[in-house]
Design a protein around this motif. Sequence first.
Motif, PDB file in Angstrom:
ATOM      1  N   THR A   1      -2.170 -10.801  -3.795  1.00 41.21           N
ATOM      2  CA  THR A   1      -1.891  -9.977  -2.630  1.00 41.21           C
ATOM      3  C   THR A   1      -1.390  -8.605  -3.052  1.00 41.21           C
ATOM      4  O   THR A   1      -0.815  -8.445  -4.125  1.00 41.21           O
ATOM      5  CB  THR A   1      -0.856 -10.658  -1.704  1.00 41.21           C
ATOM      6  N   GLN A   2      -1.608  -7.633  -2.191  1.00 46.24           N
ATOM      7  CA  GLN A   2      -1.040  -6.302  -2.360  1.00 46.24           C
ATOM      8  C   GLN A   2       0.272  -6.184  -1.585  1.00 46.24           C
ATOM      9  O   GLN A   2       0.818  -5.103  -1.459  1.00 46.24           O
ATOM     10  CB  GLN A   2      -2.031  -5.243  -1.841  1.00 46.24           C
ATOM     11  N   ASN A   3       0.744  -7.290  -1.033  1.00 46.93           N
ATOM     12  CA  ASN A   3       1.904  -7.219  -0.147  1.00 46.93           C
ATOM     13  C   ASN A   3       2.651  -8.544  -0.174  1.00 46.93           C
ATOM     14  O   ASN A   3       2.502  -9.378   0.724  1.00 46.93           O
ATOM     15  CB  ASN A   3       1.441  -6.868   1.271  1.00 46.93           C
TER      16      ASN A   3
ATOM     17  N   GLY B   1     -10.476  -2.933   8.397  1.00 46.59           N
ATOM     18  CA  GLY B   1      -9.177  -2.629   7.808  1.00 46.59           C
ATOM     19  C   GLY B   1      -9.300  -1.441   6.894  1.00 46.59           C
ATOM     20  O   GLY B   1     -10.123  -0.554   7.122  1.00 46.59           O
ATOM     21  N   TYR B   2      -8.475  -1.439   5.862  1.00 48.45           N
ATOM     22  CA  TYR B   2      -8.498  -0.292   4.967  1.00 48.45           C
ATOM     23  C   TYR B   2      -9.212  -0.602   3.656  1.00 48.45           C
ATOM     24  O   TYR B   2      -9.129  -1.690   3.126  1.00 48.45           O
ATOM     25  CB  TYR B   2      -7.107   0.272   4.709  1.00 48.45           C
ATOM     26  N   MET B   3      -9.944   0.372   3.168  1.00 50.00           N
ATOM     27  CA  MET B   3     -10.601   0.303   1.864  1.00 50.00           C
ATOM     28  C   MET B   3     -10.385   1.663   1.209  1.00 50.00           C
ATOM     29  O   MET B   3     -10.479   2.691   1.866  1.00 50.00           O
ATOM     30  CB  MET B   3     -12.100   0.003   2.028  1.00 50.00           C
ATOM     31  N   ARG B   4     -10.101   1.635  -0.054  1.00 49.45           N
ATOM     32  CA  ARG B   4      -9.759   2.806  -0.877  1.00 49.45           C
ATOM     33  C   ARG B   4     -10.044   4.168  -0.225  1.00 49.45           C
ATOM     34  O   ARG B   4     -11.184   4.510   0.071  1.00 49.45           O
ATOM     35  CB  ARG B   4     -10.512   2.736  -2.192  1.00 49.45           C
ATOM     36  N   GLY B   5      -8.981   4.933  -0.054  1.00 54.31           N
ATOM     37  CA  GLY B   5      -9.079   6.214   0.627  1.00 54.31           C
ATOM     38  C   GLY B   5      -9.449   6.033   2.079  1.00 54.31           C
ATOM     39  O   GLY B   5     -10.368   6.698   2.578  1.00 54.31           O
TER      40      GLY B   5
ATOM     41  N   ALA C   1       1.341  -2.546  -2.106  1.00 54.09           N
ATOM     42  CA  ALA C   1       0.615  -1.625  -2.979  1.00 54.09           C
ATOM     43  C   ALA C   1      -0.608  -1.171  -2.204  1.00 54.09           C
ATOM     44  O   ALA C   1      -1.681  -1.741  -2.296  1.00 54.09           O
ATOM     45  CB  ALA C   1       0.223  -2.317  -4.276  1.00 54.09           C
ATOM     46  N   GLY C   2      -0.428  -0.144  -1.403  1.00 53.99           N
ATOM     47  CA  GLY C   2      -1.516   0.379  -0.581  1.00 53.99           C
ATOM     48  C   GLY C   2      -1.162   1.793  -0.174  1.00 53.99           C
ATOM     49  O   GLY C   2       0.001   2.205  -0.259  1.00 53.99           O
ATOM     50  N   GLY C   3      -2.160   2.534   0.228  1.00 61.10           N
ATOM     51  CA  GLY C   3      -1.902   3.900   0.653  1.00 61.10           C
ATOM     52  C   GLY C   3      -1.339   4.765  -0.462  1.00 61.10           C
ATOM     53  O   GLY C   3      -0.629   5.742  -0.206  1.00 61.10           O
ATOM     54  N   SER C   4      -1.645   4.408  -1.711  1.00 55.66           N
ATOM     55  CA  SER C   4      -1.214   5.213  -2.871  1.00 55.66           C
ATOM     56  C   SER C   4       0.283   5.474  -2.888  1.00 55.66           C
ATOM     57  O   SER C   4       0.734   6.454  -3.451  1.00 55.66           O
ATOM     58  CB  SER C   4      -1.965   6.552  -2.925  1.00 55.66           C
TER      59      SER C   4
ATOM     60  N   GLY D   1      -3.840   6.521  -6.438  1.00 56.48           N
ATOM     61  CA  GLY D   1      -4.638   5.301  -6.282  1.00 56.48           C
ATOM     62  C   GLY D   1      -5.965   5.526  -5.585  1.00 56.48           C
ATOM     63  O   GLY D   1      -6.959   4.915  -5.917  1.00 56.48           O
ATOM     64  N   GLU D   2      -5.973   6.385  -4.606  1.00 56.69           N
ATOM     65  CA  GLU D   2      -7.148   6.462  -3.734  1.00 56.69           C
ATOM     66  C   GLU D   2      -7.928   7.765  -3.857  1.00 56.69           C
ATOM     67  O   GLU D   2      -9.123   7.815  -3.627  1.00 56.69           O
ATOM     68  CB  GLU D   2      -6.737   6.277  -2.271  1.00 56.69           C
ATOM     69  N   ILE D   3      -7.248   8.840  -4.216  1.00 53.82           N
ATOM     70  CA  ILE D   3      -7.875  10.163  -4.123  1.00 53.82           C
ATOM     71  C   ILE D   3      -9.138  10.282  -4.978  1.00 53.82           C
ATOM     72  O   ILE D   3     -10.031  11.067  -4.661  1.00 53.82           O
ATOM     73  CB  ILE D   3      -6.859  11.273  -4.477  1.00 53.82           C
TER      74      ILE D   3
HETATM   75 MO1  MOS Z   1      -5.312   0.889  -0.285  1.00 55.44          MO
HETATM   76  S1  MOS Z   1      -7.113   0.956   0.678  1.00 55.44           S
HETATM   77  O1  MOS Z   1      -4.304   1.274   1.056  1.00 55.44           O
HETATM   78  O2  MOS Z   1      -5.154  -0.733  -0.746  1.00 55.44           O
END
Ligand code: MOS
Length: 750
Positions: free
Chosen positions: A202-204, A340-344, A498-501, A716-718
Amino acid sequence: MADDAGRLIGKPAVRVDGKIKVTGVARYPSDEPVLHPAYAYLVTSAIAKGRVRGMNLDAARATPGVLDILNHQNVNGQVQPLLGPDGKATTTSMDGDRVWSDGQIVAVVLAETYEAAREAAYKVVVDYDVEKPSATFDSPGADAQRKVENDPKVGDAAAAFASAPVKIDERYSTPTQHHNPMELFATTCVWDGAKLTVYEATQNIYGLRGSVARQLSIDPSTVLTVSHYCGGGFGSKGPANPRTAWIALAAKRLRRPVKLVATRPQGFTTTTYRAETRHHVQLGATRDGKLTALVHEGWEVASRPSSYTVSGTQCTALVYACPNVTTAINVVHVDRSTAGYMRGPPTTPYMFALESAIDELAYALNMDPIELRRINDTQVDPILGMAFSSRSLMKCLDAAAARFGWSRRTPAPGSMREGDWLIGWGCAASTYPSNIGSATVRISLTPTGKATVQMAAHEIGTGAYTTVAVVAADRLGLQVDDITVQPGESDLPPVPRAGGSNNAASTCNVVAKACEEVRSRLAMAAAQANDSAFSGADPATLRLAGRALVGPGGRREPLAKALARVTGGTLEVHGESLPEGLPPTALADLYKGTDAILRGEQRKDVRAFAFGAHFVEVRIHRQTREIRTPRAVSAFAAGTIINPFTARSQLMGGAIWGLGSALHEATEIDLPTARLVNTNFADYMVPVNADVGQVDVILVPEVDTRVNPLGIKGIGEIGIVGMNAALANAVFHATGKRIRDLPIRIEKLL
Ligand code: MOS
């Protein structure tokens, strides 16, 4: 020993977990050995909309080794409905007879072996009441709604556009893309009396604990979530997912551990994804290239119950100086699972539209696209006039252009050729908000100069544990090897997802804060002691370096001696950080599993964004229209780079995904049935080595004293953002054909 404080941040460090990862020693959640597990296999819906009228389970139950089968008829009411990525209502599964989308979980088969569970799952006969589904934009029954959420707006964009001497008025679109991290989606649940342990990548970690506890109506303190390593996140393992609570319930019913590894196709339909988007962009400009009007309206696909969107106009409205801006977001409800969210998440699709339109404007003005961006560069956001904490967009464009050799480009489409190959050079800007959340940590320091950093941190491949170790070593005056990072469990101090950089900014700043407390306690005690070289000194002048307390003029006291003054053994410090701008409840909420992220576009003090630029060369065969991408140069300025070694990998990975995302990747949807067609790695196209030539990454130095104490913006995303537009712009340069609908495949160039 030399005064070497500040000697590690910004220096390349090898991953602290590199060796155990490449040797297979690192234990991913599905590797965790549990005693005598039962195996689960999901049965997923074969329709996208309707009701489960009934199920014939006879053949499945008769399969040797089958233990139990969960479906909505026998689990009803025992699990609270899942919440979506926005914490609001989302598509459910087995909560009732309702089918919201293709591939929704409708039953869970449990057996002694994986093979028996799979065989029985194939024998479950589901009887549906089928309704006619709406698949996507323009499908009959698609329900479009304006979503009002503080949309950036200034001046009168409609009037300014109407009177602009030069105009671009175009529509762009990006496809559905589904998460395919290397590690499959897996969950193992074990009960020990009333205590539940969930092994799940998980990222959370705290978010997963909180959501499972809520769904099962149990106290979060009775749930332990374990995720030491995560084999790729990219947003797929951030939100709560529909399988965890069912596996926990299954383990409870069977009174034994249950393991589930969802198949690759099931991953497409049981996790979130990047929704398809549409954009209408209007740019108005003076003849010398000054933007006078920007209108950006977006449409995003959503499930029926969820209004989750990524809303990228919050970012695209801030990239260029413009006195008249209007933006809007529309959410289009159809019969699909919740996106949902995917990189950037916001900027990848929305910057495709903006940066394609900017390139079109450059051609309309007969102006170099870098110069057009220079003319419209700004150090304040055009909406509120608020300053950026720092902004190095032009430095990134110039650095990448120089290395790429942009000055040798002849701008006319089709003007650069080599034999049968049309050569196209394109560029685009990249940006991503710099986000930070409240975070906590426990640091212990021994007299021999070893430190342990404990936090429920996430390693999704970014090098996150190394980053934390570098900061701790730097601030405690130790070497990276002296630091042990203990992450990945929900009985450790919480950090945000671990999301949204946000990860480096959140975790490194709290680690630095806790290390400062260690330093100040040792320094204070030394200054007050009679037996110290620092008796009577100003504690603020003392630092930790080279396993010693070090003062002005090179005076030093060994760490063991300084430490013995404040503790008989190991010094333990608990650190908490609450970035200014977050509500005071953000720390307490973090423990409950609800993180609050202070987003770069929502701050009241500054606009906090990282910037970058992509330059790419395409070669397109004159006759077959085969597309090749021999080289790319990307430059980024993102404040403090803790570890350039892993940062470069992260940004390069983003650039490569950007390339694949623009040229290959798309989920095909069968319109009449609203079912996903290419849910496997044979048909879902991602780039391979032959598709990716040379990828060069430049880290542009940038010091940001306002974004957060350590000046970290996040990377992380840019890396992915803007590459899609750079490619489309290069394709136009090569062929004169403007592709406004991704992906850019051969057939669109014929
Ligand atoms: Mo990043 S798409 O917020 O894991």
